[in-house]
Design a protein around this motif. Structure first.
Motif, PDB file in Angstrom:
ATOM      1  N   ARG A  89     -76.471 -25.930 -24.781  1.00  0.00           N
ATOM      2  CA  ARG A  89     -75.098 -25.110 -25.416  1.00  0.00           C
ATOM      3  C   ARG A  89     -74.731 -24.009 -24.359  1.00  0.00           C
ATOM      4  N   VAL A  90     -73.376 -23.849 -23.924  1.00  0.00           N
ATOM      5  CA  VAL A  90     -72.828 -22.981 -23.373  1.00  0.00           C
ATOM      6  C   VAL A  90     -71.450 -22.591 -23.984  1.00  0.00           C
ATOM      7  N   CYS A  91     -71.218 -21.477 -23.877  1.00  0.00           N
ATOM      8  CA  CYS A  91     -69.950 -20.749 -24.509  1.00  0.00           C
ATOM      9  C   CYS A  91     -69.574 -19.831 -23.478  1.00  0.00           C
ATOM     10  N   SER A  92     -68.116 -20.186 -22.816  1.00  0.00           N
ATOM     11  CA  SER A  92     -67.636 -19.606 -21.937  1.00  0.00           C
ATOM     12  C   SER A  92     -66.428 -18.656 -22.455  1.00  0.00           C
ATOM     13  N   PHE A  93     -66.100 -17.514 -21.500  1.00  0.00           N
ATOM     14  CA  PHE A  93     -64.972 -16.617 -22.208  1.00  0.00           C
ATOM     15  C   PHE A  93     -64.382 -16.173 -20.733  1.00  0.00           C
ATOM     16  N   ASP A  94     -63.072 -15.889 -20.844  1.00  0.00           N
ATOM     17  CA  ASP A  94     -62.229 -15.738 -19.577  1.00  0.00           C
ATOM     18  C   ASP A  94     -62.272 -13.999 -19.351  1.00  0.00           C
ATOM     19  N   ASP A  95     -61.956 -13.718 -18.329  1.00  0.00           N
ATOM     20  CA  ASP A  95     -61.417 -12.238 -18.116  1.00  0.00           C
ATOM     21  C   ASP A  95     -62.357 -11.370 -18.758  1.00  0.00           C
ATOM     22  N   ARG A  96     -63.501 -11.341 -18.895  1.00  0.00           N
ATOM     23  CA  ARG A  96     -64.414 -10.281 -19.386  1.00  0.00           C
ATOM     24  C   ARG A  96     -64.496  -8.931 -18.376  1.00  0.00           C
ATOM     25  N   LEU A  97     -64.282  -8.036 -18.774  1.00  0.00           N
ATOM     26  CA  LEU A  97     -64.697  -6.702 -17.982  1.00  0.00           C
ATOM     27  C   LEU A  97     -66.202  -6.429 -17.374  1.00  0.00           C
ATOM     28  N   ILE A  98     -66.285  -6.370 -16.290  1.00  0.00           N
ATOM     29  CA  ILE A  98     -67.483  -6.187 -15.565  1.00  0.00           C
ATOM     30  C   ILE A  98     -67.595  -4.938 -14.901  1.00  0.00           C
ATOM     31  N   ALA A  99     -68.523  -4.056 -15.305  1.00  0.00           N
ATOM     32  CA  ALA A  99     -68.745  -2.730 -14.720  1.00  0.00           C
ATOM     33  C   ALA A  99     -70.244  -2.586 -13.961  1.00  0.00           C
ATOM     34  N   ILE A 100     -70.415  -1.849 -13.308  1.00  0.00           N
ATOM     35  CA  ILE A 100     -71.690  -1.792 -12.522  1.00  0.00           C
ATOM     36  C   ILE A 100     -72.154  -0.135 -12.661  1.00  0.00           C
ATOM     37  N   PRO A 101     -73.003   0.095 -13.819  1.00  0.00           N
ATOM     38  CA  PRO A 101     -73.297   1.369 -14.083  1.00  0.00           C
ATOM     39  C   PRO A 101     -74.081   1.962 -13.058  1.00  0.00           C
ATOM     40  N   SER A 102     -74.725   1.398 -11.738  1.00  0.00           N
ATOM     41  CA  SER A 102     -75.540   2.052 -10.927  1.00  0.00           C
ATOM     42  C   SER A 102     -74.256   2.725  -9.740  1.00  0.00           C
ATOM     43  N   SER A 103     -73.195   2.127  -9.860  1.00  0.00           N
ATOM     44  CA  SER A 103     -72.242   2.345  -8.685  1.00  0.00           C
ATOM     45  C   SER A 103     -71.559   3.688  -8.981  1.00  0.00           C
ATOM     46  N   ASN A 104     -71.439   4.622  -7.822  1.00  0.00           N
ATOM     47  CA  ASN A 104     -70.904   5.972  -8.051  1.00  0.00           C
ATOM     48  C   ASN A 104     -69.283   5.572  -7.854  1.00  0.00           C
ATOM     49  N   ASP A 105     -68.754   4.500  -7.616  1.00  0.00           N
ATOM     50  CA  ASP A 105     -67.331   4.264  -7.209  1.00  0.00           C
ATOM     51  C   ASP A 105     -66.496   3.926  -8.587  1.00  0.00           C
TER      52      ASP A 105
END
Length: 795
Positions: free
Chosen positions: A95-111
């Motif tokens: 089974r696979v359930c997909s969603f568009d336009d999810r916000l992705i952040a990188i906690p380890s990034s200083n930027d």
């Protein structure tokens, strides 16, 4: 011998440069289209064929047997588990359930980098079914634990640069952290699975608890797919016969008759528009047929010019035969000339195809490449195409030229009759322009239908309305955004809603009306909007009143189609009636009826619709902006939006552009037909120009005599024009009924459509005559204005 053939052929082409140039250009245009069409068709036919178990991979789809049978590529979420637990026909179930336009952040990034990506909640078995190999990690364990993720190598580079991405963390929607446990090889371009972030399926409940429930058998979300890998020797037809048992086990008696499931082979997914496919195979075959017609047009052009030139080469042929040349040798000599011209045309066509490729990719949103020595199919196609063009173009003229009798040829007694007669070239010109007019009529009809679709009254307002996706349903943030944006200069109206009156995504749910004890035998489309939704989009209330302000479902507005479906004859008769819809069994009272509006494209009928209020369903913030201050207002809205949602990506789209995307495929077809019609006309006009040049040379003395005897310029020009006027009219008579039939079949794809009137055909013939006049006018006028003294001295 062969070397000699080509040496003589090259010499003749140098002697007749204009003839060679016209033929090379004509054939090159046709071959260019053939190469591009072949590349495009091959690209689409290759989708998801690279999976090693493709012959056993199927997607489970849903058939809803209600008032009408409708089809859905999604399935209820619990179905995959039921297949796995209750039956043994599947080797693997994923089974696979997909969603568009999810916000992705990188906690380890200083930027503080943030991205928007499409993600998929997927079971580990998915990677046993499909060949999407991991470069790092184990496909069997990578997603076995909650809060784990797999990303592609492209995203790994994008997020973490040269760092090792495994065991790094990504944060989705600023809520959930996922540990990366595997790196996926970049996806091939020829797959419909485009998600590049896969996360543990057990976390689906975090995104959508209701959908993730094993009790949600009545829930159909377009994001939920179920794939199965059948065991060897298990037939899909056998499995389809088993599915009713699942329906009977998990649904009540009534719903078991409604929910039916079927297998769809992976090879059909890309080509089935009824189940979300990108393009129908019939469109590819039509495209291939158009390419074939263009090749035929180019070859007909070649035959036309070759037979016309034959009279000028009669003495050359006579001398060759007197000196011992055999018919077979002469035939292959002229075929060598054809082959040389075709090879030159192929080289030019390959160059033109490379130059046109970026435009083709932009038009079709593809990533096509033309790599001659890396594409075995193209490498095989081009020699076959070359051979076909040489045979179609050269065989007949070569037979005619090689068949001249030497005595007749040396005396200069070869006539039109000896080269197939002018009737042959008439037939070829008619064929060329019949194809051209067929394409012109098609382009006009498609353009008129798309103009009608964009200009017709949709039942709501769409101009100057901008839709801003709402990233969070937080009540206080929504209230703050509302108050700040409402007070901006240039903002005329605002409203929160699930989507616009017409949108590509909609929710259809079960409905129970009034005191009826069972659900209706149709679903109803739900539009969620606050009390400002109706005035924002200019919907017309024809009975009752608008919705009152409310945070939850309390009241409903119905459209005319809905009350007709309920069997109610008067809009006033539904007012005050209770209604329950399938979303959490929400109950309310009908307070008004709105005039029907188009909630989908003109390809489809208007659905039964209800409009209700609920804060939890608002995905969009609709803003009507004064067009005179559009850009400053958008800038001000962005500032306010970022104050409310500082860690979110700001985006928006204009409603009229969103609706125009309904007809994206139709616009592609229009541009293609326009291009092909233009190319067919150019090829035909090259032939006309060549024939007029030949006629002018043949009629030099006749024109001189006519002018000496008092003929004016117009009468001399008409000497050329009347010949082609009759040919174009004959071509029109052939093309018009065929085009009418073809375009009526195309218009059957639209529920709301234009009628094909006489003006379409008049415009087509006028365009053809105007273009043909340009093609033949210069040479005709030049011949008519020539000094008769010079032409009469030419003997």
């Amino acid at each position: 011998m062969i070397k000699n053939y080509f040496k003589i052929a090259l010499r003749n082409l140098r002697r007749h440069k204009a003839y060679a140039l016209i033929n090379v250009l004509g054939l090159a245009l046709g071959i260019t289209c053939a190469i591009l069409i072949f590349t495009l068709v091959k690209y689409h036919l290759s989708f998801d064929t690279f999976h090693s178990k493709a012959d056993r991979i199927y997607r489970v789809t849903t058939e809803l047997h209600q008032e009408e049978i409708t089809y859905d590529h999604s399935v209820p979420q619990p179905l995959g588990k039921a297949i796995r637990d209750d039956h043994t026909f599947a080797e693997k179930v994923g089974r696979v359930c997909s969603f568009d336009d999810r916000l992705i952040a990188i906690p380890s990034s200083n930027d503080n980098l943030i991205f928007q990506e499409e993600i998929a909640y997927v079971e580990p078995e998915f990677f046993d079914i499909f060949d999407f190999p991991l470069l790092q990690g184990d496909k069997n364990t990578a997603l076995a634990e909650p809060n784990t993720a797999i990303i592609t190598e492209k995203l790994a580079k994008k997020y973490f640069g040269n760092q090792d991405p495994v065991d790094q963390t990504i944060r989705i929607d600023n809520k959930w952290d996922y540990r990366i446990t595997g790196i996926l090889r970049d996806l091939p371009v020829n797959t419909d699975r485009r998600q590049e972030i896969y996360v543990s399926y057990s976390n689906l409940k975090d995104q959508w608890e209701w959908l993730a429930s094993d009790e949600s058998w009545s829930a159909l979300s377009g994001s939920m797919h179920c794939f199965v890998l059948l065991k060897p020797n298990v037939e899909a037809a056998h499995v389809d016969k088993i599915f009713p048992e699942l329906s009977e086990k998990y649904y009540n008696e009534r719903d078991a008759k409604i929910f039916r499931f079927k297998l769809q082979h992976i090879s059909d997914i890309h080509f089935n528009p009824d189940l979300g496919g990108y393009v129908a195979k019939k469109n590819l075959w039509v495209l291939s047929l158009i390419g074939f017609f263009l090749i035929i047009t180019a070859c007909a052009n070649f035959i036309n010019l070759a037979t016309a030139q034959a009279l000028g080469r009669s003495k050359e042929i006579g001398v060759r035969k007197v000196l011992g040349g055999h018919r077979k040798q002469l035939f292959w000599q002229f075929m060598a000339e054809t082959a040389l011209i075709t090879i030159l045309a192929l080289i030019l066509a390959f160059t033109l195809a490379q130059l046109a490729l970026p435009s083709v990719n932009q038009l079709f949103h593809t990533q096509l490449q033309i790599n001659l020595f890396q594409d075995v199919y193209l490498l095989a196609f081009l020699p076959v195409l070359l051979l076909v063009v040489v045979l179609l173009s050269g065989a007949y003229p070569s037979l005619i030229l090689a068949g001249f009798k030497p005595v007749v040829a040396l005396r200069g007694k070869i006539t039109q009759k000896n080269v197939g007669g002018f009737s042959l070239r008439k037939g070829l010109v008619v064929a060329q322009f019949a194809i051209s007019q067929l394409l012109i009529i098609g382009a006009i009809v498609i353009a008129n239908q798309l103009r009608y679709s964009s200009q017709a009254d949709l039942g709501f307002q769409k101009d100057a309305i901008v839709m801003f996706p709402v990233p969070e349903r937080d009540k206080s943030k929504i209230s703050t955004l509302n108050s700040e944006v409402s007070g901006l200069a240039g903002v005329e109206k605002v409203a929160f809603c699930s989507d616009a009156p017409a949108s590509q995504g909609w929710a259809s749910v079960t409905v129970q009306f009034d005191s009826r004890t069972e659900n209706e035998n149709f679903d109803i489309s739900v539009k969620a909007g606050d009390d400002r939704y109706v005035p924002m989009f200019g919907l017309q209330v024809i009975a009752g009143r608008n919705l009152s302000p409310s945070d939850t479902v309390r009241e409903f507005l119905l459209n005319e189609t809905a009350i007709a479906k309920f069997g109610v004859h008067s809009p006033e008769d539904v007012l005050g009636k209770k209604m329950r819809i399938g979303l959490n069994n929400s109950e309310g009272v009908v307070v008004g009826v709105v005039k029907d509006f188009h909630n989908k494209s003109f390809h489809e009928t208007i659905d039964p619709i209800c409009i209700t209020s609920s804060n939890g369903w608002y995905r969009n913030f609709a803003v009507k902006i004064n067009p005179a201050s559009l850009q400053p207002t958008l800038t001000a809205i962005e500032k306010s939006w970022k104050e409310v949602f500082p860690d979110r990506v700001f985006e928006y789209h204009f409603l009229d552009e969103q609706i125009a995307r309904f007809y994206e495929l139709d616009n592609m077809i229009l541009r293609l037909v326009q291009v092909f019609a233009g190319i067919a006309i150019i090829i035909g006009c090259l032939g006309l120009y060549g024939l007029i040049s030949f006629m002018a040379a043949q009629k030099t003395k006749e024109i001189g005599v006519r002018k000496v005897l008092g003929a004016n310029t117009f009468s001399v020009v008409w000497l050329f024009g009347r010949e082609f006027t009759s040919l174009l009219l004959v071509a029109f008579v052939i093309a018009a009924p065929l085009a009418w039939w073809v375009m009526n079949r195309w218009l059957e794809n639209f529920i709301y459509k234009i009628d094909i009137g006489a003006d379409v055909f008049m415009m087509s013939i006028a365009i053809t005559f105007m273009i043909a006049l340009i093609a033949v006018g210069y040479k005709s006028i030049k011949a008519a204005l020539a000094n008769p003294v010079g032409s009469l001295r030419s003997e």
